[in-house]
Design a protein around this motif. Structure first.
Motif, mmCIF file in Angstrom:
data_model
loop_
_atom_site.group_PDB
_atom_site.id
_atom_site.type_symbol
_atom_site.label_atom_id
_atom_site.label_comp_id
_atom_site.label_asym_id
_atom_site.label_seq_id
_atom_site.Cartn_x
_atom_site.Cartn_y
_atom_site.Cartn_z
ATOM 1 N N HIS A 1 3.231 12.515 7.676
ATOM 2 C CA HIS A 1 4.107 12.784 8.725
ATOM 3 C C HIS A 1 5.012 11.574 9.206
ATOM 4 O O HIS A 1 4.850 10.963 10.216
ATOM 5 N N PHE B 1 -10.831 13.414 1.636
ATOM 6 C CA PHE B 1 -10.739 11.934 1.695
ATOM 7 C C PHE B 1 -11.498 11.089 0.793
ATOM 8 O O PHE B 1 -11.365 10.015 0.489
ATOM 9 N N LEU C 1 -9.107 -4.087 4.155
ATOM 10 C CA LEU C 1 -8.302 -5.445 3.713
ATOM 11 C C LEU C 1 -7.399 -5.808 4.950
ATOM 12 O O LEU C 1 -6.555 -6.640 4.545
ATOM 13 N N LYS D 1 -11.125 9.214 -2.326
ATOM 14 C CA LYS D 1 -10.646 7.865 -2.480
ATOM 15 C C LYS D 1 -11.714 6.997 -2.741
ATOM 16 O O LYS D 1 -12.839 7.049 -2.084
ATOM 17 N N GLY E 1 0.663 -1.191 -0.036
ATOM 18 C CA GLY E 1 -0.131 -0.007 0.024
ATOM 19 C C GLY E 1 0.848 1.269 -0.164
ATOM 20 O O GLY E 1 1.551 1.572 1.053
ATOM 21 N N THR F 1 -2.782 -0.670 3.474
ATOM 22 C CA THR F 1 -3.984 -0.794 2.297
ATOM 23 C C THR F 1 -5.112 -0.517 2.957
ATOM 24 O O THR F 1 -5.168 -0.049 4.127
ATOM 25 N N PRO F 2 -6.268 -0.309 2.150
ATOM 26 C CA PRO F 2 -7.501 0.325 2.882
ATOM 27 C C PRO F 2 -7.942 -0.607 3.993
ATOM 28 O O PRO F 2 -7.665 -1.704 4.062
ATOM 29 N N ASP F 3 -8.731 0.017 4.810
ATOM 30 C CA ASP F 3 -9.115 -0.423 6.282
ATOM 31 C C ASP F 3 -9.674 -1.961 6.071
ATOM 32 O O ASP F 3 -9.483 -2.633 6.784
ATOM 33 N N LYS G 1 -3.388 2.088 11.549
ATOM 34 C CA LYS G 1 -4.587 2.372 12.161
ATOM 35 C C LYS G 1 -5.838 2.322 10.972
ATOM 36 O O LYS G 1 -5.409 2.836 10.114
ATOM 37 N N SER H 1 -0.274 6.472 14.707
ATOM 38 C CA SER H 1 0.783 7.246 14.611
ATOM 39 C C SER H 1 0.829 8.552 15.566
ATOM 40 O O SER H 1 1.999 8.953 15.735
HETATM 41 N N1 LIG Z 1 -2.070 8.642 10.522
HETATM 42 C C1 LIG Z 1 -2.006 7.623 10.051
HETATM 43 O O1 LIG Z 1 -1.601 6.438 10.716
HETATM 44 C C2 LIG Z 1 -2.761 7.358 8.804
HETATM 45 C C3 LIG Z 1 -2.989 8.339 7.660
HETATM 46 C C4 LIG Z 1 -3.529 8.204 6.569
HETATM 47 C C5 LIG Z 1 -3.914 6.780 6.195
HETATM 48 N N2 LIG Z 1 -3.918 5.867 7.017
HETATM 49 C C6 LIG Z 1 -4.222 4.409 6.985
HETATM 50 O O2 LIG Z 1 -3.296 3.932 5.616
HETATM 51 C C7 LIG Z 1 -4.290 3.219 4.909
HETATM 52 C C8 LIG Z 1 -4.474 3.511 3.541
HETATM 53 O O3 LIG Z 1 -4.792 4.853 3.368
HETATM 54 P P1 LIG Z 1 -4.406 5.525 2.235
HETATM 55 O O4 LIG Z 1 -4.875 7.072 2.470
HETATM 56 O O5 LIG Z 1 -2.914 5.541 1.747
HETATM 57 O O6 LIG Z 1 -5.252 5.152 1.116
HETATM 58 P P2 LIG Z 1 -5.156 5.108 -0.616
HETATM 59 O O7 LIG Z 1 -6.123 4.731 -1.211
HETATM 60 O O8 LIG Z 1 -4.228 6.339 -0.908
HETATM 61 O O9 LIG Z 1 -3.712 3.930 -0.628
HETATM 62 C C9 LIG Z 1 -4.075 2.387 -0.425
HETATM 63 C C10 LIG Z 1 -3.155 1.685 -1.344
HETATM 64 O O10 LIG Z 1 -3.354 0.448 -1.279
HETATM 65 C C11 LIG Z 1 -3.293 -0.231 -2.585
HETATM 66 N N3 LIG Z 1 -3.825 -1.618 -2.444
HETATM 67 C C12 LIG Z 1 -5.015 -1.952 -2.278
HETATM 68 N N4 LIG Z 1 -5.369 -3.172 -2.350
HETATM 69 C C13 LIG Z 1 -4.092 -3.848 -2.533
HETATM 70 C C14 LIG Z 1 -3.661 -5.117 -2.826
HETATM 71 N N5 LIG Z 1 -4.525 -6.201 -2.495
HETATM 72 N N6 LIG Z 1 -2.297 -5.358 -3.085
HETATM 73 C C15 LIG Z 1 -1.540 -4.231 -3.322
HETATM 74 N N7 LIG Z 1 -1.874 -3.067 -2.777
HETATM 75 C C16 LIG Z 1 -3.312 -2.788 -2.706
HETATM 76 C C17 LIG Z 1 -4.130 0.647 -3.619
HETATM 77 O O11 LIG Z 1 -3.634 0.514 -4.974
HETATM 78 C C18 LIG Z 1 -3.638 2.225 -2.816
HETATM 79 O O12 LIG Z 1 -2.620 2.555 -3.629
HETATM 80 C C19 LIG Z 1 -5.484 3.115 5.710
HETATM 81 O O13 LIG Z 1 -5.996 1.961 6.282
HETATM 82 C C20 LIG Z 1 -5.760 4.284 6.416
HETATM 83 O O14 LIG Z 1 -6.625 4.430 7.491
HETATM 84 C C21 LIG Z 1 -3.015 5.955 8.317
#
Ligand SMILES: NC(=O)c1ccc[n+]([C@@H]2O[C@H](COP(=O)([O-])OP(=O)(O)OC[C@H]3O[C@@H](n4cnc5c(N)ncnc54)[C@H](O)[C@@H]3O)[C@@H](O)[C@H]2O)c1
Length: 357
Positions: free
Chosen positions: A297, A160, A77, A163, A11, A73-75, A96, A124
């Motif tokens: 961050h 957000f 998954l 997405k 991801g 990856t998305p929550d 998270k 984080s």
């Molecule tokens: N503060 C934090 O800790 C923080 C901040 C933002 C996002 N997140 C978490 O990070 C995760 C991703 O969020 P995001 O904003 O990056 O979403 P995003 O949609 O931008 O990125 C997710 C990525 O996962 C990839 N993906 C999906 N299924 C896959 C698979 N089976 N194999 C390989 N790649 C796959 C997608 O192609 C995409 O690029 C979420 O769980 C979100 O809650 C955490």
């Protein structure tokens, strides 16, 4: 002895930050990254000069040159990707929320109980500089006896909803965003036992065709009577960082008070004998915010992967682990039930029993 650990990342949206962290760490070697989106893999290759990417998670899991898989990856998954990684013999860092609800929580706990692998949840905000300073003052007893914890996460997060996966079943502002404030409360009051509150879905979230609470207020307490307040707004205009930080955590105790903020690098304290102080931590700006617009961050990720490496050296499981993360989700389920019951207090024990946790 300090060891070096080898990491694979799945991801590459938010995973960008942990790539940066691993590449700058003496404790970690970034071995491979993975995303279904080939163009994004190429973008990260150009950005970091890191050519080892794949679009196949299975192929990355097959590598015996990787000790730890980091999941971004998305929550919806996370459960599947954690189980696959642990079965492949890897330790796991998962962002998270570890799960988007409690539905798979009992299964996850049972699964982790049977494994000797470590699962660490990347909450984080705990690893942001002002929050670390506040924690250290708390552990040093500077607040005296803690009475109240006030946590909020208030941001206009409508961006957000661009997405795709935010429109799929399992997305909520609550589990995706407010969890940061809930985790901070549980960090200080791990034994919160009862909660009540209100929430609503504003027209601004409905305009995206979504039914998801975006304005939420709660109070909680533990058996000792210590109190917490939790606030979240996600689809309303905000005052801006200069007037109110996105995330804040206030601790009020018999000997003093402190307020840690994100993404402001400021920490406020008033402890007995020290008097009111403003601790400006702006010299850490480029460490925490490495990309455009302070949108990521990475410094927090740097802090938590180094902590994880220290724990692996000692054979310890870093916190929050699966059990602690599930307890946070249980509090969130109690919060959900309270809203659905018109603000009635809900006890955590009820949720824990219902889900067999
Ligand atoms: N503060 C934090 O800790 C923080 C901040 C933002 C996002 N997140 C978490 O990070 C995760 C991703 O969020 P995001 O904003 O990056 O979403 P995003 O949609 O931008 O990125 C997710 C990525 O996962 C990839 N993906 C999906 N299924 C896959 C698979 N089976 N194999 C390989 N790649 C796959 C997608 O192609 C995409 O690029 C979420 O769980 C979100 O809650 C955490």
């Amino acid at each position: 002895m300090k060891q070096t650990y080898r990491m694979g990342v799945i991801g590459l949206g938010e995973g960008r930050s942990i790539m940066s962290a691993a590449l700058q760490s003496e404790r970690w070697e970034l071995k491979q990254v993975c995303d279904l989106n080939e163009e994004l893999c190429r973008q990260r290759e150009r950005e970091f000069g890191f050519p080892h990417w794949t679009t196949s998670y299975e192929q990355m899991l097959d590598s015996d040159e990787i000790d730890v898989i980091a999941i971004y990856t998305p929550d919806q998954l996370h459960f599947t990707h954690i189980v696959q990684a642990i079965r492949a013999g890897k330790h796991v860092i998962c962002t998270k929320p570890v799960l988007p609800s409690l539905d798979d929580a009992a299964k996850l706990l049972a699964f982790m109980n049977e494994s000797d692998r470590k699962l660490f949840i990347g909450q984080s905000t705990r690893y942001f500089e002002p929050m670390l300073r506040q924690r250290s003052d708390f552990e040093a007893g500077k607040h005296g006896e803690l009475s109240v914890v006030e946590a909020h996460y208030i941001t206009d997060g409508r961006w957000f909803l661009d997405k795709g996966w935010s429109r799929q079943q399992g997305f909520s502002w609550f589990y995706g965003f407010m969890i940061h404030a809930v985790d901070l409360v549980r960090w200080y009051l791990p034994d919160v036992s009862e909660v009540s509150g209100y929430a609503l879905t504003s027209a601004n979230t409905r305009a995206f065709g979504l039914e998801a609470w975006d304005s939420l207020r709660f109070t909680a307490r533990n058996e000792a009577g210590q109190i917490a307040t939790l606030a979240g707004d996600y689809a309303l205009p905000t005052l801006g960082q200069h007037a109110q930080s996105q995330i804040g955590c206030v601790l009020r105790g018999t000997e003093g008070v402190s307020r840690a903020e994100y993404s402001n690098l400021v920490y406020y304290t008033n402890f007995a004998e020290e008097g009111p102080k403003v601790h400006s931590l702006h010299d850490r700006e480029s460490y925490y915010f490495r990309f455009e617009n302070r949108s990521h961050h990475a410094g927090e990720y740097q802090n938590y992967i180094e902590h994880f490496a220290d724990c692996l050296d000692r054979g310890e499981t870093p916190l929050p682990d699966a059990a602690e993360a599930v307890r946070t989700l249980a509090l969130m389920e109690a919060m959900t039930r309270s809203v659905k019951r018109g603000g009635q207090p809900v006890r955590l024990a009820e949720v824990v029993a219902d889900y067999g946790l």
